[in-house]
Design a protein around this motif. Sequence first.
Motif, short mmCIF file in Angstrom:
data_model
loop_
_atom_site.label_atom_id
_atom_site.label_comp_id
_atom_site.label_asym_id
_atom_site.label_seq_id
_atom_site.Cartn_x
_atom_site.Cartn_y
_atom_site.Cartn_z
N VAL A 32 0.87 -1.17 0.00
CA VAL A 32 0.00 0.00 0.00
C VAL A 32 0.91 1.22 0.00
CG1 VAL A 32 -1.83 1.25 1.20
CG2 VAL A 32 -1.77 -1.26 1.29
N SER A 33 0.78 2.06 -0.98
CA SER A 33 1.66 3.23 -1.07
C SER A 33 1.42 4.18 0.09
CB SER A 33 1.45 3.95 -2.41
OG SER A 33 0.11 4.40 -2.53
N SER A 34 2.44 4.90 0.49
CA SER A 34 2.40 5.74 1.69
C SER A 34 1.35 6.85 1.59
CB SER A 34 3.78 6.36 1.94
OG SER A 34 4.18 7.12 0.83
N ASP A 35 0.95 7.22 0.38
CA ASP A 35 -0.06 8.27 0.24
C ASP A 35 -1.48 7.73 0.38
OD1 ASP A 35 0.17 6.85 -2.16
OD2 ASP A 35 -0.58 8.54 -3.34
N LYS A 36 -1.60 6.39 0.57
CA LYS A 36 -2.92 5.78 0.68
C LYS A 36 -3.30 5.45 2.13
CE LYS A 36 -3.59 5.62 -3.79
NZ LYS A 36 -4.60 6.50 -4.44
N TYR A 37 -2.41 5.71 3.08
CA TYR A 37 -2.73 5.44 4.48
C TYR A 37 -1.96 6.40 5.37
CZ TYR A 37 1.83 3.16 5.16
OH TYR A 37 3.16 2.90 5.27
N THR A 80 -7.12 7.15 8.36
CA THR A 80 -7.49 6.62 7.06
C THR A 80 -6.75 5.31 6.79
OG1 THR A 80 -7.82 8.86 6.20
CG2 THR A 80 -7.52 7.10 4.58
N ASN A 81 -7.50 4.29 6.40
CA ASN A 81 -6.92 3.02 5.99
C ASN A 81 -5.95 2.46 7.04
OD1 ASN A 81 -6.24 0.81 4.46
ND2 ASN A 81 -5.14 1.95 2.88
N GLN A 137 -3.41 0.36 9.25
CA GLN A 137 -2.46 -0.65 8.81
C GLN A 137 -1.84 -1.39 9.99
OE1 GLN A 137 -1.86 -1.54 5.63
NE2 GLN A 137 -3.45 -0.07 5.02
N THR A 141 2.25 -3.23 5.46
CA THR A 141 0.91 -2.80 5.03
C THR A 141 0.06 -3.99 4.62
OG1 THR A 141 1.73 -2.45 2.79
CG2 THR A 141 1.71 -0.54 4.27
N PRO A 157 -3.08 -4.69 1.93
CA PRO A 157 -3.96 -4.15 0.90
C PRO A 157 -5.37 -4.74 0.92
CG PRO A 157 -2.52 -5.79 -0.05
CD PRO A 157 -2.10 -5.64 1.39
#
Length: 491
Positions: A70-75, A97-98, A100, A109, A111
Amino acid sequence: MEIRSKFSIRLIVLAITINLSLALPSSPQPYSWTGSFGDDESSEISPLRGHPSLLGVITKEVNPESSASVSSDKYELAPGQGASAELGIPFTFEDTTNPQPIRGDLGSTDPGPRTYSYDRLNPDTLAPPGSDSGDVEQAKWPMGLSHNRILPGHAGWSRQENVHNLPLATAMAGVDMKLAPWAYRELHWHKANEWGLILNGSVRLQTMNEDGQTFVDDLTEGDVWYFPSGIPHSLQGLDKGSEFMLVFDQGDFDDGGTSLASEMFLRNPKEVLSKNLQAPLTDFDDLPKDQLYIFNGTPAPKDIKEQNVTGPGGFAAGAESYTYHLSKQKSYETPGGSIKIIDPINFPIARNFSAALVTIKPGAMREIHWHGTSDEWGFFISGNARVSVYIAPTSGATFDFSAGDVSYVPATASHYIENIGNEDVVFLEVLQAPRFTDISVGQWLKLTPKQIIKDTLHLPDSLLDNLSPNKQYIVQGNTNLTSALGSRGPT
């Protein structure tokens, strides 16, 4: 000559047969593993099962669009989640958000697939502190996951926890029950002893014991009752109805197995009922056709004295009373909260039930302790908390709890209850013991020769000198959950 002719004829027939078989259309058998149903397992578009060529090695198979990261900008990490796992900083995913499964430099992470609601409720399960180790059985059961038995006429409902959904809880089980206004929990009795706490509303309670002593009382939120096994009793919700928590001293208790007055009458011949009760057979024509369990009734008289039925045995009172008005007991106050203890010392008839109703302020904690002879059955009435359980020799696990959750900790296992939310945690802890007792870790350290503690744990004098020789029960704490970080690093 005749033999040759016959042989020639046979060859001709065989050739014709072969040619005809080659000319006939064959049943489509696209793959060697097609089942006995043939085309019934395939469609014109694609077969039900794939081709044998899909077995084994296939070149250039990697899909560059698929990733387990999961890319760092997604969580984002929750405050305190990035701190070293050994610190075990409490954190919540309430505004994250999201979420982990990461704590400090541990984890990675996820996904998915996932149900984020579970992760938000259980941050210490998704990302455990570094102190967790080994294998500790599940110590939590949400009553919201228990199958709910809902009754006709909106009369009420009932759901339970026992060893079938919380196998660790071998000594006690719980039943969460609701009675609508004027609804009854029908006349019944149990094999197990019953201890009850009213969570909201009010109820009228009635019973009679083996000596013919009768008892009737009105209880409200925060009050307690107790019925020994075999003692018949009934409950009726008053004008606002009532919800209450029942605790039984059998881990495999099943409220569906309760002995009911309606069933008892149905399971005896009417001739026997007539003879036993000295009544004509017609008096039994209107008996219920099935058990009642919870059902709507007529309003109870406002004056409870109208239901005070007494016989030669008189009225149960004093130490034989089946109720205790815990709502009117003053709390023992501490800087971090308050506690009410009820056990056979102040509620004599509940001979082996000891309990504490604990209120823990935000940031505070029920001190680290254990119970020497009894498992602890707990129920969270409000708030959000976490509990770490240590079981000898090397196992430890941390669990998160919220309102409606049942907890269970075996005897001699150390544990605490830490408020990690913004509201008070109200928690019920029940023991099977003649007196409510525990071993306080803080008191133990203070009352042990300092040399022994220092040689064993290498704790400084400043810490040991600051300890109290008395149990603290509830220890005050900082409402800033990340305050323990100090200058140790990023959150």
